[in-house]
Design a protein around this motif. Structure first.
Motif, PDB file in Angstrom:
ATOM      1  N   GLU A  44     -11.428  44.675   7.532  1.00 36.24           N
ATOM      2  CA  GLU A  44     -11.877  45.758   8.425  1.00 36.24           C
ATOM      3  C   GLU A  44     -10.750  46.192   9.347  1.00 36.24           C
ATOM      4  O   GLU A  44     -10.548  47.384   9.574  1.00 36.24           O
ATOM      5  CB  GLU A  44     -13.012  45.231   9.306  1.00 36.24           C
TER       6      GLU A  44
ATOM      7  N   GLY B 205     -15.144  34.962   9.658  1.00 36.87           N
ATOM      8  CA  GLY B 205     -15.100  36.384   9.313  1.00 36.87           C
ATOM      9  C   GLY B 205     -15.684  36.753   7.962  1.00 36.87           C
ATOM     10  O   GLY B 205     -15.316  37.768   7.374  1.00 36.87           O
ATOM     11  N   LEU B 206     -16.613  35.947   7.479  1.00 37.52           N
ATOM     12  CA  LEU B 206     -17.169  36.238   6.151  1.00 37.52           C
ATOM     13  C   LEU B 206     -18.544  36.902   6.211  1.00 37.52           C
ATOM     14  O   LEU B 206     -19.150  37.162   5.184  1.00 37.52           O
ATOM     15  CB  LEU B 206     -17.254  34.954   5.311  1.00 37.52           C
ATOM     16  N   GLY B 207     -19.051  37.147   7.411  1.00 35.56           N
ATOM     17  CA  GLY B 207     -20.303  37.895   7.508  1.00 35.56           C
ATOM     18  C   GLY B 207     -21.522  37.070   7.881  1.00 35.56           C
ATOM     19  O   GLY B 207     -22.653  37.513   7.679  1.00 35.56           O
ATOM     20  N   LYS B 208     -21.320  35.902   8.476  1.00 42.03           N
ATOM     21  CA  LYS B 208     -22.477  35.075   8.862  1.00 42.03           C
ATOM     22  C   LYS B 208     -23.263  35.765   9.981  1.00 42.03           C
ATOM     23  O   LYS B 208     -24.478  35.883   9.920  1.00 42.03           O
ATOM     24  CB  LYS B 208     -22.020  33.679   9.341  1.00 42.03           C
ATOM     25  N   THR B 209     -22.505  36.200  11.006  1.00 39.52           N
ATOM     26  CA  THR B 209     -23.167  36.853  12.136  1.00 39.52           C
ATOM     27  C   THR B 209     -23.893  38.111  11.661  1.00 39.52           C
ATOM     28  O   THR B 209     -25.048  38.358  12.028  1.00 39.52           O
ATOM     29  CB  THR B 209     -22.123  37.230  13.206  1.00 39.52           C
ATOM     30  N   HIS B 210     -23.198  38.887  10.843  1.00 42.63           N
ATOM     31  CA  HIS B 210     -23.800  40.122  10.333  1.00 42.63           C
ATOM     32  C   HIS B 210     -25.126  39.808   9.630  1.00 42.63           C
ATOM     33  O   HIS B 210     -26.151  40.437   9.894  1.00 42.63           O
ATOM     34  CB  HIS B 210     -22.815  40.790   9.365  1.00 42.63           C
TER      35      HIS B 210
ATOM     36  N   ALA C 158     -26.147  47.763   5.514  1.00 44.75           N
ATOM     37  CA  ALA C 158     -24.691  47.875   5.713  1.00 44.75           C
ATOM     38  C   ALA C 158     -23.933  46.700   5.100  1.00 44.75           C
ATOM     39  O   ALA C 158     -22.711  46.686   5.073  1.00 44.75           O
ATOM     40  CB  ALA C 158     -24.395  47.955   7.209  1.00 44.75           C
TER      41      ALA C 158
ATOM     42  N   VAL D 217     -13.291  39.158   5.648  1.00 44.27           N
ATOM     43  CA  VAL D 217     -13.747  40.545   5.775  1.00 44.27           C
ATOM     44  C   VAL D 217     -13.298  41.163   7.099  1.00 44.27           C
ATOM     45  O   VAL D 217     -13.005  42.360   7.177  1.00 44.27           O
ATOM     46  CB  VAL D 217     -15.282  40.627   5.637  1.00 44.27           C
ATOM     47  N   ARG D 218     -13.231  40.337   8.137  1.00 46.18           N
ATOM     48  CA  ARG D 218     -12.807  40.868   9.426  1.00 46.18           C
ATOM     49  C   ARG D 218     -11.383  41.418   9.339  1.00 46.18           C
ATOM     50  O   ARG D 218     -11.090  42.500   9.843  1.00 46.18           O
ATOM     51  CB  ARG D 218     -12.912  39.801  10.508  1.00 46.18           C
TER      52      ARG D 218
ATOM     53  N   ASN E 266     -22.093  36.348  -1.503  1.00 41.77           N
ATOM     54  CA  ASN E 266     -23.162  36.237  -0.498  1.00 41.77           C
ATOM     55  C   ASN E 266     -24.560  36.504  -1.036  1.00 41.77           C
ATOM     56  O   ASN E 266     -25.502  36.648  -0.272  1.00 41.77           O
ATOM     57  CB  ASN E 266     -22.871  37.177   0.679  1.00 41.77           C
TER      58      ASN E 266
ATOM     59  N   VAL F  53     -22.535  44.652   2.187  1.00 46.26           N
ATOM     60  CA  VAL F  53     -22.237  44.745   0.750  1.00 46.26           C
ATOM     61  C   VAL F  53     -22.579  43.395   0.110  1.00 46.26           C
ATOM     62  O   VAL F  53     -22.235  42.346   0.644  1.00 46.26           O
ATOM     63  CB  VAL F  53     -20.752  45.086   0.528  1.00 46.26           C
TER      64      VAL F  53
ATOM     65  N   LYS G 166     -17.134  50.789   4.283  1.00 44.25           N
ATOM     66  CA  LYS G 166     -16.733  50.914   5.699  1.00 44.25           C
ATOM     67  C   LYS G 166     -16.043  52.261   5.924  1.00 44.25           C
ATOM     68  O   LYS G 166     -16.219  52.882   6.967  1.00 44.25           O
ATOM     69  CB  LYS G 166     -15.783  49.784   6.109  1.00 44.25           C
TER      70      LYS G 166
END
Ligand SMILES: Nc1ncnc2c1ncn2[C@@H]1O[C@H](COP(=O)(O)OP(=O)(O)OP(=O)(O)O)[C@@H](O)[C@H]1O
Length: 465
Positions: free
Chosen positions: A335, A173-178, A138, A331-332, A145, A140, A307
């Motif tokens: 979204e 909000g750049l996707g670290k957690t993801h 999921a 990114v957040r 990244n 991108v 998304k």
């Protein structure tokens, strides 16, 4: 002929003695084996496993088999898939399972499952862990990244071995957690027994406080030290929490010593986190430190399309471009904007066009389009580099002053409509050629110096949000 019932359990036993519990559980336990025409055929779950087992463990398996076969092992073949006949799959002896060895109830990190977790008060309660939608698929991938993703994939395929700790840093909000949860989900999928814990740093601080209040540090330690994979998000929240840092120091050492994987995230690289103990800063830099940058326009478009597709919406490319060009902070936010557009369209029953997107996002666009002032840029950059705002106008030319000033000029060029001469004026009456030179210098740095490139993108993100 050697019987599989004897041979395979023997190989497993040997491997288990030679490998750590986590490596054994992750890579060897999922294998199944069968004797076919005097060949030991070992089934592996997927291609990644196949390559990995071949490169790393095949020699060991051969040696183990040789021991039992008077030095002449049967030919060994690896194949992807499951055995057709009931496979002689061996569970590892219970004592080796990190879950049971810890005294904790055996548990997996099943992403969707609710499971018990440490609670120093003695009462266990429910908490979700990994978000199953945070997968590698999921996510991108783009310039912003790709390094982080490649490192994450390597760690996921090879936990505790390649980069330890893996340290991911980047703006909000750049996707670290993801990304780090994708590692957790991947490891869980390939080894449901692995004991995985995702935790936000603030929550870890709370756990330390509770253990302190209830004098239950033994239980606290037993739980955390028994993990195979620990993911701690936003480690900058440890700043100013000395007891937490001390506990984490011991935990870090214990996990690393036993080959368990640690993954951390933060908004900055370790040495820039003011207030973190030196011994932690240096340990956090032992493995690999990778950045996640704000995505460029094309990547933002790709994220929007992906998304929307996940919501079963076919987003028109023009609309995606329009949104990506106008919502640039993170990114957040992107979204959030997409959700609004979809809700608006569902509600009004109109097709999604640039016009309807504009309408749905009117207030977001209005606030996003507000002009950033040169004063704001000078203040933000001066604070960031810990110099005085007055230095933005001064004649000082030492590098620690000149470089931030050039950065501020470049950002002013990027974020305002000001002409080069006007920018020169705003920076202590400098000539427009000085501004041009500053922009070129920073551009060169961004190409060749990853640290500088990161500082630029962080400042850009700060000023745009
Ligand atoms: N490259 C990407 N592809 C798809 N989705 C992404 C990507 N990057 C971020 N997202 C999505 O953006 C949202 C925010 O990401 P995430 O929470 O991981 O950011 P973060 O860097 O951890 O933020 P914070 O610093 O606030 O904790 C999530 O819903 C995530 O799935």
């Amino acid at each position: 002929m050697m019987q599989i019932d004897t041979l395979w359990p023997h190989c497993l036993n040997e491997l288990q003695q030679n490998l750590g519990a986590s490596q054994f559980n992750i890579w060897i336990k999922p294998l199944t084996a069968q004797m076919i025409d005097e060949t030991l055929v070992i089934a592996v779950p997927n291609q990644i496993f196949l390559q990995f087992i071949r490169d790393r463990y095949l020699g060991m398996i051969e040696m183990a088999a040789a021991k039992l076969c008077n030095g002449v092992p049967p030919p060994i073949e690896l194949k992807v898939g499951q055995m057709a006949a009931p496979a002689p799959r061996m569970a590892a002896p219970a004592a080796s399972s990190p879950a049971t060895a810890s005294g904790e109830p055996a548990q997996s990190a099943a992403p969707v499952k609710q499971s018990k977790r440490f609670d120093a008060s003695g009462a266990s309660h429910e908490t979700t862990r990994l978000n199953p939608s945070h997968s590698f698929d999921a996510l991108v991938t783009g310039k912003a990244n790709q390094v982080a993703r490649a490192a994450a994939m390597q760690v996921a395929e090879n936990p505790g071995v390649s980069y330890n700790p893996l340290f991911v840093y980047g703006g909000v909000g750049l996707g670290k957690t993801h990304l780090i949860q994708a590692i957790g989900n991947f490891v869980h999928q390939h080894n449901p027994q692995a004991k995985i814990r995702y935790i936000h740093a603030e929550k870890y601080v709370q756990d330390v406080v509770k253990a302190y209040q209830h004098k239950s540090f033994d239980e606290f330690k037993r739980y955390y030290h028994s993990l195979d994979l620990l993911l701690v998000d936003d480690i900058q929240f440890f700043v100013g929490k000395d007891r937490t840092q001390e506990e984490f120091f011991y935990l870090f050492n214990a996990l690393l010593e036993s080959g368990k994987q640690i993954i951390l995230t933060s908004d900055k690289i370790p040495r820039e986190i003011d207030g973190l103990q030196e011994r932690l800063t240096s340990r956090f830099s032992w493995g690999l430190i990778v950045p996640i940058e704000p995505p460029e326009t094309e990547m933002r478009v790709a994220i929007l399309l992906k998304k929307a597709e996940a919501e079963h919406f076919k987003l028109d490319a023009n609309v995606a471009f329009f949104m990506a060009k106008n919502i640039r902070s993170n990114v957040r936010e992107l979204e959030g904007a997409l959700k609004r557009v979809l809700a608006y369209v569902r509600f009004t029953n109109q097709p999604i066009t640039v016009e309807s997107a504009k309408e749905a996002l009117r207030d977001i666009l209005a606030s996003g389009n507000r002009q950033v002032s040169v004063e704001n840029i000078q203040k933000t950059v001066a604070d960031f580099y810990k110099i005085k705002v007055a230095d933005m106008h001064s004649k000082k030319r030492t590098r620690d002053i000149a470089r931030p000033r050039q950065m501020a000029m470049t950002l002013t060029k990027e974020l305002t409509q000001m002409s080069l001469p006007a920018i020169g004026d705003a920076f202590g009456g400098r000539d427009h050629t000085t501004v041009l030179h500053a922009c070129r210098t920073i551009e060169e740095f961004r190409k060749n110096d990853s640290e500088m490139a990161h500082q630029y993108s962080v400042l850009l993100q700060m000023l745009r949000s």
